[in-house]
Design a protein around this motif. Structure first.
Motif, PDB file in Angstrom:
ATOM      1  N   SER A   1      -3.052  -3.160   3.884  1.00 29.16           N
ATOM      2  CA  SER A   1      -2.622  -2.212   4.997  1.00 29.16           C
ATOM      3  C   SER A   1      -2.041  -0.949   4.733  1.00 29.16           C
ATOM      4  CB  SER A   1      -1.659  -3.286   6.162  1.00 29.16           C
ATOM      5  OG  SER A   1      -2.117  -4.467   6.106  1.00 29.16           O
ATOM      6  N   LYS A   2      -2.410  -0.097   5.371  1.00 32.16           N
ATOM      7  CA  LYS A   2      -1.788   1.232   5.307  1.00 32.16           C
ATOM      8  C   LYS A   2      -0.518   1.302   6.175  1.00 32.16           C
ATOM      9  CE  LYS A   2      -6.275   3.356   4.888  1.00 32.16           C
ATOM     10  NZ  LYS A   2      -7.534   3.333   5.777  1.00 32.16           N
ATOM     11  N   VAL A   3       0.708   1.762   5.697  1.00 30.32           N
ATOM     12  CA  VAL A   3       1.923   1.577   6.317  1.00 30.32           C
ATOM     13  C   VAL A   3       2.371   3.150   6.416  1.00 30.32           C
ATOM     14  CG1 VAL A   3       4.090   0.815   6.333  1.00 30.32           C
ATOM     15  CG2 VAL A   3       2.251  -0.633   5.299  1.00 30.32           C
ATOM     16  N   GLU A   4       2.927   3.664   7.789  1.00 25.26           N
ATOM     17  CA  GLU A   4       3.467   4.936   7.644  1.00 25.26           C
ATOM     18  C   GLU A   4       4.795   4.568   8.353  1.00 25.26           C
ATOM     19  OE1 GLU A   4       2.400   7.774   6.992  1.00 25.26           O
ATOM     20  OE2 GLU A   4       0.210   7.095   6.132  1.00 25.26           O
ATOM     21  N   GLY A   5       6.011   5.297   7.971  1.00 27.25           N
ATOM     22  CA  GLY A   5       7.366   5.118   8.752  1.00 27.25           C
ATOM     23  C   GLY A   5       8.189   4.401   8.248  1.00 27.25           C
TER      24      GLY A   5
ATOM     25  N   VAL B   1       7.290   2.063  12.744  1.00 26.17           N
ATOM     26  CA  VAL B   1       6.421   1.816  11.501  1.00 26.17           C
ATOM     27  C   VAL B   1       5.032   1.441  12.089  1.00 26.17           C
ATOM     28  CG1 VAL B   1       6.225   0.150   9.636  1.00 26.17           C
ATOM     29  CG2 VAL B   1       8.360   0.686  10.197  1.00 26.17           C
ATOM     30  N   LEU B   2       4.045   2.048  11.516  1.00 28.70           N
ATOM     31  CA  LEU B   2       2.906   2.040  12.079  1.00 28.70           C
ATOM     32  C   LEU B   2       2.040   1.063  10.693  1.00 28.70           C
ATOM     33  CD1 LEU B   2       0.342   4.037  13.771  1.00 28.70           C
ATOM     34  CD2 LEU B   2      -0.317   3.324  11.543  1.00 28.70           C
TER      35      LEU B   2
ATOM     36  N   VAL C   1      -0.642  -2.142  14.231  1.00 28.43           N
ATOM     37  CA  VAL C   1       0.649  -2.652  14.786  1.00 28.43           C
ATOM     38  C   VAL C   1       1.732  -1.676  14.839  1.00 28.43           C
ATOM     39  CG1 VAL C   1       2.431  -4.189  14.186  1.00 28.43           C
ATOM     40  CG2 VAL C   1       0.157  -4.756  13.581  1.00 28.43           C
ATOM     41  N   HIS C   2       2.398  -1.573  16.044  1.00 28.06           N
ATOM     42  CA  HIS C   2       3.551  -0.366  16.050  1.00 28.06           C
ATOM     43  C   HIS C   2       5.009  -1.221  16.018  1.00 28.06           C
ATOM     44  CE1 HIS C   2       0.884   2.989  16.843  1.00 28.06           C
ATOM     45  NE2 HIS C   2       0.416   1.922  17.294  1.00 28.06           N
TER      46      HIS C   2
END
Length: 126
Positions: free
Chosen positions: A83-87, A94-95, A103-104
């Motif tokens: 999965s790509k994860v940001e934040g 976190v996205l 998913v947020h």
């Protein structure tokens, strides 16, 4: 060979994981980790970016980060899905982009500020 039979949740290699199976596991993972106010939004026919969106809250930055890490690890272990994860560094929002499900995971104050549900849910539902 016996150890492979112990993990009943793991998908067979090359299995076609449906977005519904993925969504179910995401929801159960978030529930296991005590996510609050979990909302799922069906994006099929509304957006090409994903089939579903899941929005939830954690009580603190630490819980938001922990839930996100556990979810990504579970999807990798059980479905072989990266999965790509940001934040994740700040733990406010976190996205997680799994491809079929976005998913947020928010801290409540940040979720209230952005109000993503109102943008994506049908009128009168959010």
């Amino acid at each position: 060979m016996a150890h492979a039979a112990d993990d009943t949740r793991r998908e067979p290699a090359g299995a076609d994981t449906t977005s519904e199976k993925l969504l179910d596991r995401i929801l159960s993972s978030l529930t296991e980790d005590k996510a609050e106010d979990i909302v799922q939004i069906d994006l099929r026919g509304k957006s090409a970016m994903a089939d579903y969106m899941v929005i939830c809250s954690g009580r603190s930055s630490r819980q938001v980060t922990s839930m996100s890490e556990k979810l990504v690890d579970r999807l990798k272990q059980e479905f072989g899905r990266a999965s790509k994860v940001e934040g994740k560094q700040t733990g406010d929002w976190v996205l997680i982009d799994t491809g079929d499900v976005i998913v947020h995971v928010f801290r409540p104050e940040v979720r209230e500020f952005y109000q993503l549900e109102k943008m994506w849910m049908p009128a009168g539902m959010a």
